[in-house]
Design a protein around this motif. Structure first.
Motif, PDB file in Angstrom:
ATOM      1  N   GLY A  55       0.835  -1.110  -0.090  1.00  0.00           N
ATOM      2  CA  GLY A  55       0.106  -0.106  -0.043  1.00  0.00           C
ATOM      3  C   GLY A  55       0.668   1.387   0.034  1.00  0.00           C
ATOM      4  O   GLY A  55       0.597   2.143  -0.452  1.00  0.00           O
ATOM      5  N   TYR A  56       2.175   1.171   0.765  1.00  0.00           N
ATOM      6  CA  TYR A  56       2.903   2.376   0.665  1.00  0.00           C
ATOM      7  C   TYR A  56       3.438   2.729  -0.715  1.00  0.00           C
ATOM      8  O   TYR A  56       3.591   3.848  -1.035  1.00  0.00           O
ATOM      9  N   ILE A  57       3.561   1.606  -1.466  1.00  0.00           N
ATOM     10  CA  ILE A  57       4.525   1.872  -2.952  1.00  0.00           C
ATOM     11  C   ILE A  57       3.060   2.498  -3.746  1.00  0.00           C
ATOM     12  O   ILE A  57       3.671   3.419  -4.485  1.00  0.00           O
ATOM     13  N   PHE A  58       1.786   2.188  -3.618  1.00  0.00           N
ATOM     14  CA  PHE A  58       0.581   2.808  -4.199  1.00  0.00           C
ATOM     15  C   PHE A  58       0.630   4.347  -3.596  1.00  0.00           C
ATOM     16  O   PHE A  58       0.618   5.273  -4.423  1.00  0.00           O
ATOM     17  N   SER A  59       0.851   4.723  -2.328  1.00  0.00           N
ATOM     18  CA  SER A  59       0.839   5.892  -1.825  1.00  0.00           C
ATOM     19  C   SER A  59       1.647   6.703  -2.124  1.00  0.00           C
ATOM     20  O   SER A  59       1.489   7.875  -2.240  1.00  0.00           O
ATOM     21  N   MET A  60       3.011   6.125  -2.544  1.00  0.00           N
ATOM     22  CA  MET A  60       3.938   7.100  -2.593  1.00  0.00           C
ATOM     23  C   MET A  60       3.941   7.662  -4.152  1.00  0.00           C
ATOM     24  O   MET A  60       4.336   8.989  -4.564  1.00  0.00           O
TER      25      MET A  60
END
Length: 200
Positions: A55-60
Motif C-alpha cells: 500500500g505504501y508503494i501505491f501511496s508514494m
C-alpha cells in the motif's frame, strides 16, 4: 499560420499534432499510474512484502502526484508549459526505468514518488495546452480527446502486462513503459512549440 487558424473551421497540422501529442502524454500517464497495480502482486511476492508495505508503494506514487500538481504544474504559467512537460517527463522516465533496476524496498518507494511527481506536474497542463492550441470550433472536442488518453492507456497496459509478464517478468514492463516515456520526451523536445498563452 497558427494564430490565424485558431478562428477558422479547420485545424492546421500543427494544431492537430499538438492535440495528438497531449493525448499520448495523457495515455502515458495512464500507463505509469496503473502499471504498479498490475504488477503489485509479483512485487509483493518477490520481496515478501506485507499488504501495508504494498500500500505504501501505491501511496508514494499518489503523494508524488499530489505534490506535482501543487508545486510543479502551476509553474507552467510562469516558465512555459513546454519546460514543465520536459521536466515532468524526465521525472517519469527516470522513475520508471529505475524501478527496473531497483533492489531495495526503499529505493522502489523513491522511484514511485519521482514518477508520481512527474505525472502530477504534467497532468493539469495537458487540457490547458490542448485548449490553447485548438480552434474555437474544435476546442471542446480536442480537450475531450486528450482526456480519453488516460483510461485508454490504463486499459491497454493491462493487455501488455498480460502478454509481457509471463515472458520477461514484471520488471520488463517498467522498462518498456520507460522507453515509451523517453520517446515522448524526445517528441516534446523536438516538436512541441511553446504554449501560446505563455508566449503572448
Amino acid at each position: 499560420n497558427y494564430c490565424t487558424n485558431r478562428m477558422k473551421n479547420s485545424m492546421s497540422w500543427l494544431q492537430i499534432g499538438v492535440v495528438a501529442l497531449c493525448f499520448l502524454l495523457n495515455f502515458n500517464d495512464g500507463i505509469d499510474v496503473l502499471l504498479v497495480s498490475f504488477t503489485g502482486a509479483e512485487i509483493m511476492k518477490e520481496w515478501a512484502l506485507t499488504n501495508a508495505e504494498l500500500g505504501y508503494i501505491f501511496s508514494m506514487g499518489l503523494l508524488g502526484m499530489t505534490l506535482g500538481c501543487f508545486f510543479i504544474a502551476p509553474l507552467g504559467d510562469r516558465v512555459g508549459r513546454r519546460l514543465i512537460f520536459l521536466i515532468s517527463l524526465l521525472c517519469i522516465s527516470t522513475g520508471m526505468i529505475s524501478v527496473y533496476f531497483s533492489d531495495t524496498y526503499t529505493f522502489l518507494l523513491a522511484c514511485r514518488f519521482l514518477t508520481g511527481l512527474g505525472i502530477g506536474g504534467i497532468l493539469p497542463n495537458l487540457a490547458t495546452l490542448a485548449a490553447e492550441f485548438a480552434n474555437e470550433k474544435s476546442r471542446d472536442f480536442s480537450v475531450g480527446i486528450v482526456q480519453g488518453g488516460w483510461p485508454l492507456g490504463a486499459i491497454l497496459t493491462g493487455f501488455v502486462v498480460a502478454w509481457v509478464f509471463p515472458l520477461l517478468g514484471w520488471r520488463a514492463t517498467f522498462l518498456i513503459a520507460s522507453a515509451f516515456s523517453f520517446a515522448l520526451l524526445l517528441l516534446v523536445y523536438f516538436f512541441l512549440p511553446e504554449s501560446p498563452g505563455f508566449v503572448s
